[in-house]
Design an enzyme around this catalytic site. Structure first.
Site, PDB file in Angstrom:
ATOM      1  N   CYS A  24       0.921  -1.345   0.110  1.00 40.35           N
ATOM      2  CA  CYS A  24       0.076   0.096   0.081  1.00 40.35           C
ATOM      3  C   CYS A  24       0.807   1.291  -0.136  1.00 40.35           C
ATOM      4  O   CYS A  24       0.707   2.143  -0.494  1.00 40.35           O
ATOM      5  CB  CYS A  24      -0.803   0.005   1.115  1.00 40.35           C
ATOM      6  N   HIS A  58      -3.210   6.163   4.668  1.00 42.38           N
ATOM      7  CA  HIS A  58      -1.704   6.609   4.785  1.00 42.38           C
ATOM      8  C   HIS A  58      -1.330   7.856   4.082  1.00 42.38           C
ATOM      9  O   HIS A  58      -2.039   8.420   3.432  1.00 42.38           O
ATOM     10  CB  HIS A  58      -0.775   5.596   4.009  1.00 42.38           C
TER      11      HIS A  58
END
Ligand code: A2P
Length: 341
Positions: A130, A244
């Site tokens: 990710c 994130h």
């Protein structure tokens, strides 16, 4: 394949599993039949898919009979064991774990960057890490126009990357902290509430890099097909539930201006510029959560490089969507067998 595909989701009860379901629904992904697979702990429960209840079955070696596409997100041990079984049964696997990402026979795909690699698959296509996806969606189109020779990036990673139980642990430990109660962590072995810590993957004692950082370096090189790009990474977990952030500085081979970067990114698929200096409004997890794009802002010249080759920026993306489920479903949408369906 002349029928609507039979799709299996391995890890359907997990944080990414739930987003596989939501993303397929949102994007009208054709599904003839859904097989919902998880551990014996969840077998017998059901999930909702397009208004129907689908029974969760225990994952076994026999789970893949008749399955055309299998989306895996149950950890790399499960992928290593069951993905080859799924392929043998005739399924194409899109694997969200790290199990096969660096296998030279397995394409590692971000559709906005290297969708052409999907055709090389031998049954398994890997979904990248990710943090790598979040960095590369904006970096790749810049790299294509003016080769990036060096990247330094620091991550601010959400609990979602460690799964549904870690998200719950962040909520519960925060509640305990506010109530002044002691809390014993079960998933993340460090105090999570009101804290920041180095990413909870294993550290290589020789290099001092943790696994997450090594994945970002190796996977970025594979996806960009550029083994010479120099990458320095620091991965950190922050007490955010999902999405994130990353602070990224990159140095190009030729001089580059922030206007050139803005022009490239304004046309880049999967990128949305959020860069309002007047309002001091830039990418935030709270805005990135639940949406598909990588948000990019703080685009500015890196003042530490007087040669004018370097730019800094700050990005945020939903780890469960573009960092996992969305990227995997985008890959599945491009499978040739679906085009024939
Ligand atoms: P279960 O809920 O039955 O344990 P997350 O990444 O959010 O932690 O989710 C992990 C997913 O992987 C869950 O759906 C979990 O199912 C699944 N999983 C974990 N262990 C196994 C196993 N041995 N067999 C099948 N699925 C598993």
């Amino acid at each position: 394949m002349s029928h609507e595909p039979v799709v299996a989701i391995v890890g359907v009860t997990g944080a990414v599993g739930a987003e596989f379901i939501a993303t397929m629904d949102k994007r009208n992904f054709h599904v003839g039949k859904l097989k919902a697979l998880a551990s014996a702990r969840s077998a017998g429960r059901s999930i909702d898919f397009r208004g129907q209840k689908v029974l969760i079955e225990e994952l076994t070696p026999h789970s893949f009979h008749g399955v055309d596409i299998a989306l895996f997100s149950a950890g790399s041990g499960i992928s290593k064991k069951y993905a080859p079984i799924a392929v043998k049964s005739g399924a194409v696997v899109v694997d969200n774990s790290s199990a096969f990402r660096m296998d030279p026979d397995v394409p590692l795909v971000i559709p906005e960057i290297n969708a052409n690699r999907i055709r090389d698959h031998k049954g398994i296509i890997a979904n990248p890490n990710c943090s790598a996806i979040t960095a590369l969606v904006p970096l790749a189109p810049i790299h294509r126009q003016n080769r990036i020779r060096r990247v330094i990036l620091s991550t601010y990673q959400a609990a979602s990357g460690a799964g549904a139980a870690a998200m719950e642990e962040l909520v519960e430990s925060t509640r305990a902290h506010l109530d002044g109660r002691p809390f014993t962590p079960k998933v993340i072995p460090l105090p999570y509430a009101f804290n920041v810590f180095s990413h909870n993957t294993a550290i290589d004692p020789e290099t001092g890099y943790n696994d997450e950082e090594t994945k970002v370096i190796n996977e970025s090189r594979k996806i960009l097909e550029d083994d010479d790009i120099a990458i320095g990474v620091t991965c950190v977990r922050v007490p955010v539930l999902r999405a994130h952030c990353e602070a990224i500085t990159f140095e190009c081979e030729k001089p580059i201006t922030e206007d050139e970067v803005r022009a490239i990114l304004s046309k880049a698929p999967g990128v949305r510029i959020v860069d309002d200096r007047a309002k001091n409004y830039f990418p935030m997890p709270i805005d990135a959560s639940g949406q598909d794009d990588v948000l990019v802002g703080r685009i500015r010249r890196d003042l530490s490089d007087s040669s004018g080759h370097s730019i800094s920026m700050f990005v945020s993306a939903d780890q469960l969507l573009k960092g996992a489920a969305l990227n995997a479903v985008q890959i599945a949408e491009l499978l040739p067998q679906r085009a024939m369906a």
